[in-house]
Design an enzyme around this catalytic site. Structure first.
Site, PDB file in Angstrom:
ATOM      1  N   GLU A 744       5.518  -1.129   0.813  1.00 11.39           N
ATOM      2  CA  GLU A 744       4.908  -1.406  -0.507  1.00 11.39           C
ATOM      3  C   GLU A 744       6.050  -1.358  -1.495  1.00 11.39           C
ATOM      4  OE1 GLU A 744       4.155  -0.766  -4.145  1.00 11.39           O
ATOM      5  OE2 GLU A 744       3.300   1.148  -3.497  1.00 11.39           O
ATOM      6  N   CYS A 778       4.551   1.574  -9.761  1.00 12.31           N
ATOM      7  CA  CYS A 778       4.672   0.285  -9.075  1.00 12.31           C
ATOM      8  C   CYS A 778       3.784  -0.759  -9.744  1.00 12.31           C
ATOM      9  CB  CYS A 778       4.257   0.412  -7.608  1.00 12.31           C
ATOM     10  SG  CYS A 778       5.075   1.737  -6.717  1.00 12.31           S
TER      11      CYS A 778
END
Length: 990
Positions: A744, A778
């Site tokens: 990720e 993120c």
């Protein structure tokens, strides 16, 4: 400064509160007599309905639960603020296209519908390329719809200016002399100081206008007055900014009080959300002290209070005590409450133990009656004002008031309850004050929709009054009864019996935040010894040995261990929050959210492992069984980042352990202490030490050694795209099996805003998404794409809101933006700021670095084109681009260019055009898409998180497919006929 008011804990069992209120009402009210008194009022309204545009008739014609009612509500909320014709056409087509106004009745709206709104079926464009004739027809329909919405607005706004409103009020008094008015200047809460000063000027002008027609020597309650919202007068009206509020807001409100006192008119502070209640009381008491000192004879200062709060009765007792303390008589407006759904959602999202509001409507009615009794019992301190439209409740108020001969007044909202009050006010001894919104029609949107939702609910009296299928007995039934359970699952039970929601904290409640603050000094950050990369093969071997035993453990036993760890982490929230604040520079709010996310990961993956690891029987020919099983792979390397050093660390580890794998966990080198405490907790819960080993050190040495070690069965990584590629190449270069990688990575996350979006909602979402957590998420917003028709207004609001943020030490509750993680991150962001400062238009000036070290306040820049945004800036830096012409003429073109960037993590869409939102979501190559909200804070099991392209490999963390990647699949086929035949088949044969 005044001491903080002390009210009971806001999150108490609903039934306990109602039971106490019912005991207090015993013998104080004859409900049957009240219902009998209300019956002729109801019958008169049904026999002689109010005009079509009145709320009762409107809801009868177009219930909110119908497609037509919903379309009308959505158009009322958005259409008036759309500046460009193309978007107005698209919005109208979107909403009216799903409704059928052709079958409307004979009212004014029905006739308008027949000639205009229903024409949308014929004229509104289908698809994206209408011809000229279609456009002309569409514009005609939009113009008619705009007129319809304006007519709707006129029913709920007394006047667009205070002068117009006062003129309308005078006309109303010619028909009903016993009317008074409280004017409310429409608008959302302030997001910027400029907004607050504009609202202050509006209130000041209104008070001066009202004062000109007031009787300065008569009874204050007979004059008209004004209602004000504290959130409109300060952009940071919230508990964490208490010192600023007391220093900046109180003088502003005091100026309005002095004007009102000098004119002998009443000024009421409106009620707002639960989390602002204590702060509102502190402001109110500070002002009451000033009133007592400078205008002790003024009896027009007041406060609204919401009966739907479980602390409503305690609040009234508190206000009475303030009045007696300062020898004042205060006005108290009792309302049912206007933010019920948002209070419910907030409690659920925060994992609070109970709701702060009643979940049964009749419990709110009980509370209203109990509060009314308390108000009437304090005539020395309080002048009661009872706001509501329920005929039976009004009759009950009149009954209780008549027993004590206490002066009071009734209140209603302009445009609502007119039919009932037409009957009630035939008694000239009863006075009614109309709460009257004032402002431009485009400013009424949020107010109007709130009123429609409140009164359009099937359970509301206003809705049922117009529905003649609801019998008189049902309509006037007594609320004086107790339901033992809430009507909704409590927040801890939000996800059903299989998984408890993680318990949270409300930092506005002193008793809930105190343990966190106490833990700060008593929680040292542990020193973590560095791992020797040369030992990589040895620890993998140790993990492999532990894996053989751990994987043989029944999945239910592994799941039980993870649940024990979750419970322990929940109990130790203060310690983990303190570690997050001290080592990772998290704000307190972010720290609480992160501990909860880690707890959710442990519970969710425990459940998921039990679900997916059950053997699955597959179909096949007779005499054979086929079974599919999932098995653990072996030893996994889990490499987690510093931006979520507890949640992502715990999530990776829990996923691998739940499925029977062993783990070598390498935390970020900036935050090893948090990881060490998490590992200790898991070991104490029952995870064998060999099955979970911590390896702390730099990624290019320790991480690389672990990835390269033989026998590693898989790698899960969260971090930069560049490092993910390095890991991928290292794994591909190894001899032996092909090792799976779950990555990720980063993203240039965008938000698209069209001209139907509500600017205040956009500003909130942008500020939260771009600057919360110092932009070090993120999912954080990096690129804002805003329609040129609203860009100036939206950008100005974001500029002002960003400038109101507090940057500083995260241990301070008032801090919004803390420092970035280390000097390397700081220097990297500074390079981007210098580049943008010379190549882009500065919107929010990057402030000079301050204390503490590595602090970067929010910054924003406008760039010329979307193509100029090439890199992810991992900090509180926002880039803005306008669209609506040229290469970015339409929203699909914007999405195409966002896709071309190659990243695909998060996307925000702000629009009121439902079909547009769905079409843009379908076109976007993005993992997580958020419509009309912020883009951060994905919840485990609710918003599985992860991207595609340069943003990661998938599967999504916290989702139902994640654990499969940690498993191998095995099919076992058994030939049952090998021992001589299929006995079962033969037994059932011919």
């Amino acid at each position: 400064m005044f001491p903080s008011p002390r009210l009971p804990f806001p999150y108490r069992p609903e039934a306990d509160v109602v039971a106490s209120q019912l005991r207090g009402l015993a013998g104080a009210l004859d409900w049957a007599a009240a219902a009998h008194s209300a019956q002729p009022w109801v019958q008169a309204v049904r026999d002689n309905p109010p005009p079509f545009w009145a709320m009762e008739s409107l809801l009868k014609e177009y219930p909110i639960s119908s497609a037509e009612g919903l379309a009308l509500m959505r158009l009322a909320e958005a259409l008036l603020r759309v500046p460009d014709a193309e978007t107005a056409i698209a919005l109208t087509a979107d909403q009216l296209g799903r409704a059928d106004f052709d079958g409307a009745g004979d009212g004014v709206m029905a006739r308008l519908s027949a000639s205009a709104i229903s024409m949308s079926k014929l004229f509104l464009p289908e698809g994206g390329h209408p011809n000229l004739m279609s456009k002309l027809g569409a514009r005609t329909v939009v113009a008619a719809t705009l007129r319809a919405v304006q007519l709707l607005g006129r029913q709920f706004v007394l006047g667009q200016t205070i002068g117009d409103a006062m003129g309308e009020a005078d006309d109303s008094r010619k028909k009903i002399p016993n009317l008074r008015f409280s004017y409310d200047m429409l608008g959302e809460g302030a997001r910027t100081d400029a907004d607050a000063l504009r609202y202050l000027a509006s209130y000041t002008h209104a008070i001066q206008a009202i004062a000109a027609g007031a009787d300065a020597s008569g009874a204050t309650e007979k004059n008209d007055g004004i209602s004000i919202k504290l959130s409109a007068l300060h952009p940071r009206y919230e508990d964490a900014q208490r010192e600023r509020v007391m220093a900046e807001l109180v003088p502003r409100v005091w100026g309005l009080c002095e004007l009102s006192a000098g004119a002998n008119i009443n000024l009421t502070i409106d009620a707002e959300e639960v989390d602002r209640l204590e702060l509102s009381l502190e402001v109110f008491e500070a002002l009451a002290a000033l009133v007592a000192k400078h205008h002790p004879q003024w009896q027009g200062f007041g406060l609204a209070m919401q009966a739907y709060q479980t602390r409503a009765l305690d609040l009234i007792q508190h206000i009475a005590a303030i009045a007696r303390k300062y020898k004042l008589r205060l006005m108290c407006r009792l309302v049912k409450g206007a933010y019920w759904d948002s209070e419910i959602k907030r409690a659920q999202e925060m994992g609070l133990p109970h709701y702060p509001v009643f979940t049964h409507k009749h419990h709110t009615d009980v509370s209203y009656l109990a509060c009314a009794q308390a108000l009437l019992a304090a005539p020395d301190a309080i002048y009661p004002q009872f706001a509501g439209h329920n005929a039976a409740t009004i009759a009950a108020i009149l009954q209780m008031a008549s027993r004590n001969a206490v002066p009071f007044e009734l209140q209603r909202l302009h445009g609502m309850g007119e039919g009932v009050f037409r009957e009630v006010l035939k008694n000239p001894l009863i006075s009614c004050r109309v709460y009257a919104p004032v402002g431009a029609h485009r400013d009424l949107l949020a107010y109007l929709v709130r009123r429609l939702l409140e009164n359009g609910a099937n359970s509301s009296f206003v809705h049922q009054l117009a529905d003649e299928s609801v019998g008189m007995g049902e309509l006037l039934t007594s609320p004086l009864r107790l339901e033992p359970d809430a009507s909704l699952p409590l927040p801890p039970a939000l996800y059903g019996p299989g998984r408890a929601n993680s318990l949270g904290l409300d930092l506005t409640v002193e008793s809930m935040r105190a343990p966190l603050l106490a833990a700060l000094d008593g929680t040292p950050v542990p020193v973590v010894p560095a791992f020797d990369p040369r030992q990589a093969a040895a620890v993998v071997e140790k993990g492999a040995g532990a894996y053989r035993a751990w994987s043989k453990l029944a999945v239910a036993e592994r799941a039980a261990i993870l649940r024990r760890a979750a419970d322990a982490m929940e109990r130790q929230m203060p310690k983990f929050c303190a570690l997050l604040v001290k080592e990772a520079f998290k704000t307190w709010g972010d720290a609480v959210s992160e501990v909860r996310e880690a707890v959710d990961f442990l519970r969710y993956y425990a459940n998921e492992a039990e679900r997916i690891m059950r053997p699955v029987a597959l179909p096949g020919p007779t005499g054979e069984t086929n079974e599919l099983r999932l098995t653990a792979r072996g030893v996994w390397v889990c490499i987690s980042p510093w931006n979520f050093p507890l949640a992502i660390f715990t999530g990776q580890v829990a996923a691998a352990l739940a499925t029977g794998n062993a783990v070598l966990a390498k935390p970020a080198e900036q935050t090893p202490g948090i990881a060490l405490e998490a590992v200790r907790l898991l070991h104490e819960a029952g995870v064998p030490e060999g099955a979970l080993q911590l390896a702390h050190g730099p990624g290019d040495t320790v991480g690389a050694a672990l990835v390269a070690a033989p026998q590693v069965a898989g790698v899960v990584f969260t971090g930069s795209t560049q490092v993910a590629k390095i890991i991928n190449r290292a794994l591909a270069a190894k001899d032996g099996p092909i090792v799976p990688l779950i990555a990720e990575t980063g993203g240039i996350n965008a938000m698209l805003v069209d001209s139907t979006a509500l600017p205040e909602q956009v500003a909130d979402a942008v500020v939260q998404s771009a600057f919360r957590s110092a932009g070090q998420r993120c999912s954080a917003l990096r690129l804002l794409c805003v329609h040129e028709g609203v860009a100036d207004h939206v950008i100005a609001m974001i500029q002002g809101a960003a400038q109101e943020l507090v940057a500083g030490e995260t241990a301070d509750l008032a801090t919004d933006v803390g420092p970035v993680i280390d000097r390397e991150a700081f220097d990297n962001i500074q390079k981007h700021l210098q580049r943008l400062g010379s190549s882009a238009k500065v919107l929010v000036t990057p402030a000079a670095p301050g204390s503490p070290a590595n602090l970067i306040p929010p910054a924003a820049f406008e760039v010329r084109s979307l193509a100029e945004v090439k890199d992810e800036i991992f900090g509180p830096v926002l880039q803005v681009v306008r669209w609506g012409s040229g290469e970015l003429k339409d929203p699909q073109a914007v999405i195409a260019q966002i896709n071309a960037l190659g990243y695909g993590l998060t996307l925000g869409i702000q629009t009121r055009i439902d079909s547009r939102a769905q079409a843009l979501a379908a076109a976007a190559h993005v993992g997580n898409i958020y419509v009309n909200r912020n883009m951060i804070g994905a919840v485990v099991g609710v918003q599985p998180f992860g991207g595609e392209g340069l943003s990661g490999t998938g599967p999504k963390a916290g989702g139902p497919h994640y654990l499969y990647r940690f498993c191998a699949e095995q099919t076992v086929t058994v030939n049952t006929t090998a021992a001589g035949g299929n006995a079962a088949l033969l037994a059932g044969g011919a």
